[in-house]
Design a protein around this motif. Structure first.
Motif, PDB file in Angstrom:
ATOM      1  N   TYR A 159      27.450 -18.180   2.759  1.00 47.04           N
ATOM      2  CA  TYR A 159      27.545 -17.965   1.321  1.00 47.04           C
ATOM      3  C   TYR A 159      27.795 -16.484   1.058  1.00 47.04           C
ATOM      4  N   ARG A 160      28.105 -16.138  -0.179  1.00 46.69           N
ATOM      5  CA  ARG A 160      28.528 -14.767  -0.473  1.00 46.69           C
ATOM      6  C   ARG A 160      27.365 -13.778  -0.475  1.00 46.69           C
ATOM      7  N   SER A 161      26.363 -14.027  -1.290  1.00 52.62           N
ATOM      8  CA  SER A 161      25.261 -13.066  -1.356  1.00 52.62           C
ATOM      9  C   SER A 161      24.084 -13.657  -2.109  1.00 52.62           C
TER      10      SER A 161
ATOM     11  N   SER B 250      24.745 -14.730   5.500  1.00 55.75           N
ATOM     12  CA  SER B 250      25.527 -13.876   4.608  1.00 55.75           C
ATOM     13  C   SER B 250      25.534 -12.464   5.178  1.00 55.75           C
TER      14      SER B 250
ATOM     15  N   CYS C 285      25.278 -18.686  -5.460  1.00 56.76           N
ATOM     16  CA  CYS C 285      24.629 -18.732  -4.141  1.00 56.76           C
ATOM     17  C   CYS C 285      23.121 -18.921  -4.296  1.00 56.76           C
TER      18      CYS C 285
ATOM     19  N   HIS D  42      32.344 -19.540   0.812  1.00 60.05           N
ATOM     20  CA  HIS D  42      31.326 -20.592   0.814  1.00 60.05           C
ATOM     21  C   HIS D  42      31.784 -21.697   1.749  1.00 60.05           C
TER      22      HIS D  42
ATOM     23  N   SER E 293      29.118  -8.557   9.653  1.00 61.22           N
ATOM     24  CA  SER E 293      30.049  -9.692   9.493  1.00 61.22           C
ATOM     25  C   SER E 293      30.678 -10.158  10.805  1.00 61.22           C
TER      26      SER E 293
ATOM     27  N   VAL F 172      32.382 -10.169   3.046  1.00 62.94           N
ATOM     28  CA  VAL F 172      31.828 -11.347   2.373  1.00 62.94           C
ATOM     29  C   VAL F 172      32.452 -12.622   2.940  1.00 62.94           C
TER      30      VAL F 172
ATOM     31  N   ASP G  66      24.378  -9.987   3.595  1.00 64.52           N
ATOM     32  CA  ASP G  66      23.293  -9.252   2.941  1.00 64.52           C
ATOM     33  C   ASP G  66      22.408  -8.564   3.975  1.00 64.52           C
TER      34      ASP G  66
END
Length: 251
Positions: A129-131, A163, A138, A211, A189, A208, A165
């Protein structure tokens, strides 16, 4: 009476009995109130023409109907087409049948979690997921997964979120929302890239992920991919559970 499977503390899983701080409860209440406002705006836009969805997702500053997908207002689910890069509609990510790349990532408490250790217990759902810091969709999706965690783990599978994050962001969100499954920090990442799921065209934020949920069987093979982002209703949760059951039968 023996404790249920979902309540057992395991390596990489956060205990659900930790007391939340008063400030945390206020933050969580604010997030839930904001989520309700976004769903209300989406429902009001069902009849409006389709417009692009920005990479930022809905924000407190602008619950603009132009930024909210209207087709899924009733189901509370977004498809890849709506959350993609706005240009290519080719589904990203490793193909079904590929071997899932190994990883060791810290969870929201900084403890290392390895894919191999997760697979020892059964199939695994890797939820990219993004964040959990700035993406409201999310946050709502993670809360829904938590609400259905007992049923998901009742299939004999595990679920983790991934993620870019940092651990600090995941720790704060997890405490406020009482998330009881691992949220893994892929800060550089590398795992996102290994699963070929980095969003390189649809966001201005570095590293990022799109999803996407990869269902990996105990042999480490990707059995299916799910691109729904669900935060209300049962469709995406049912699809996830069905995919995990099928992955469990594969070995």
């Amino acid at each position: 009476m023996a404790p249920s499977r979902s309540s057992l503390q395991r390596p990489g899983q956060v205990g659900r009995s930790r007391a939340s701080r008063p400030a945390g409860r206020r933050d969580s209440a604010l997030e839930l109130a904001l989520a309700a406002a976004v769903v209300w705006v989406a429902a009001a836009c069902v009849a409006s023409p389709r417009r692009p969805v920005t990479d930022e997702g809905p924000s407190p500053a602008a619950a603009d109907p132009a930024l909210v997908p209207e087709a899924e207002a009733a189901t509370g689910a977004l498809s890849f087409e709506q959350i993609g890069d706005g240009a290519s509609r080719e589904e990203p990510g490793l193909p079904i049948g590929a071997r899932a790349p190994s990883f060791v990532l810290p969870d929201q408490e900084g403890r290392p979690v390895a894919l191999e250790s997760l697979l020892e217990e059964g199939p695994v759902a890797l939820v990219f997921y993004r964040s959990a810091g700035w993406c409201l969709y999310c946050k709502m999706q993670l809360v829904q997964l938590q609400e259905n965690l007992a049923e998901i783990e009742g299939t004999g599978a595990r679920i983790v979120g991934i993620s870019c994050d940092p651990v600090e962001v995941l720790e704060g969100y997890s405490e406020r929302s009482r998330i009881g499954f691992p949220l893994l920090s892929d800060a550089d990442s590398k795992t996102i890239d290994a699963y070929q799921i980095r969003n390189t065209a649809g966001t201005s934020r570095e590293g990022v992920a799109f999803h996407a949920t990869f269902i990996v069987d105990r042999a480490g093979v990707v059995r299916s991919k799910i691109y729904q982002v669900s935060y209300a209703g049962r469709a995406a949760v049912d699809n996830l559970i069905d995919a995990l059951v099928q992955a469990g039968r594969a070995n």
